[in-house]
Design an enzyme around this catalytic site. Structure first.
Site, PDB file in Angstrom:
ATOM      1  NE  ARG A 174     -18.487  11.047 -34.409  1.00 26.38           N
ATOM      2  CZ  ARG A 174     -17.578  11.997 -34.605  1.00 26.38           C
ATOM      3  NH1 ARG A 174     -16.523  12.078 -33.795  1.00 26.38           N
ATOM      4  NH2 ARG A 174     -17.703  12.861 -35.580  1.00 26.38           N
ATOM      5  CB  SER A 227     -23.581   9.587 -38.333  1.00 31.16           C
ATOM      6  OG  SER A 227     -23.352  10.830 -38.959  1.00 31.16           O
ATOM      7  CD  GLU A 297     -21.419   8.320 -35.101  1.00 28.02           C
ATOM      8  OE1 GLU A 297     -21.830   9.414 -34.648  1.00 28.02           O
ATOM      9  OE2 GLU A 297     -20.761   8.234 -36.154  1.00 28.02           O
TER      10      GLU A 297
END
Length: 304
Positions: A174, A227, A297
């Site tokens: 990520r 998320s 995130e």
């Protein structure tokens, strides 16, 4: 701020299509966020590049915006220029597909299935754009975009157009050089992926099944950012949040989803401050209970 000179403000106000104090909440999947000081939406890469060069020359801060997923914009909004990138063209040559940064991943997944190409079904679970996916190496069901990516055309203000190989972008879980490295502030113009010939109907059936499963386990039809936390090595952020008894935890109108612990839902009228307090509360409780340090995130931007 030193960038707010008379000439810089005149340049901004003279940009065709520019808007001042433009609300951003409706341009994010969270439905949260204050206004952009200046807002512009552009589709032509040449126009985007010219605007970014102009901003960089004048020291005007800018935020590149796609679908507005994985993003929490401060209640006080964003200084400088918010530039929404909406170049959505695509081109298929054999088993290679080039897509504009503003094209949504879910849309591209359907396009390539219709062209009888396989290997991109995971993208049906990625709600953002192609540019955003490259920016943070987005993925779903254990597969990331870097696994099919073969090249990226980008633009660095003051340095022009560049072509990057995946290895140039320093992908990690990520993250990439575009999000957290030396290319931060650069623009993804388009990305090229390498797929395989296959049965498009099988691809569509697989995507339909994955979507059904996702709808059963994630609050897809709510206002959320995707998320909230990265998964720790060898574990799941959602599992840790659930084990800490935090499903249903609330700050104002922001609540941890009862369906999946790694989602925070805006139940209507939630503020960015509500969400940030809830994120910090979840991180502290998971750390206290299990000694695990959750890493967000979601990206926090704007005037905090």
């Amino acid at each position: 701020m030193t960038w707010r000179t008379k000439s810089s403000l005149a340049w901004l106000r003279g940009l065709p299509g520019i808007k001042s104090d433009e609300p951003l909440a409706s341009r994010t999947s969270f439905g949260i966020g204050g206004p952009a000081e200046f807002f512009l939406e552009l589709a032509r890469p040449e126009a985007i590049e010219k605007t970014l060069d102009g901003a960089a020359e004048r020291g005007v801060p800018y935020l590149l915006l796609g679908a507005g997923t994985n993003l929490l914009i401060a209640d006080r909004g964003v200084d400088g220029l918010v530039l929404r990138v909406v170049n959505r063209e695509h081109e298929i040559e054999g088993t290679r597909v080039r897509a504009g940064a503003g094209l949504k991943m879910m849309r591209l997944a359907r396009i390539v299935a219709d062209a009888n190409l396989r290997g991109f079904e995971f993208a049906i679970g990625v709600p953002g754009t192609v540019g955003g996916a490259v920016y943070q190496d987005a993925g779903c069901w254990g597969k990331e975009i870097r696994e099919v990516l073969v090249g990226v055309t980008g633009f660095v203000p003051g340095r022009g157009v560049h072509t990057w190989k995946p290895s140039d972008l320093h992908f990690g879980y990520r993250t990439s050089a575009l999000r957290d490295g030396p290319l931060h502030g650069a623009l993804v113009v388009s990305a090229t992926v390498q797929l395989e010939r296959g049965d498009g109907e099988e691809a569509r059936q697989l995507m339909a099944r994955l979507t059904r499963e996702r709808n059963e386990t994630q609050p897809i039809k709510t206002k959320n950012c995707g998320s909230v936390f990265k998964n720790p090595p060898g574990d799941s952020a959602g599992r840790l949040v659930q084990a800490a008894g935090l499903k249903g935890a609330r700050e104002g109108q922001a609540v941890v989803s009862a369906l999946h612990g790694n989602f925070i839902v805006n139940e209507g009228g939630a503020t960015a401050a509500d969400v940030r307090r809830l994120i910090e509360r979840v991180m502290a409780e998971v750390k206290r209970r299990f000694g695990a340090q959750l890493e967000p995130e979601v990206e926090l931007v704007g005037r905090w």
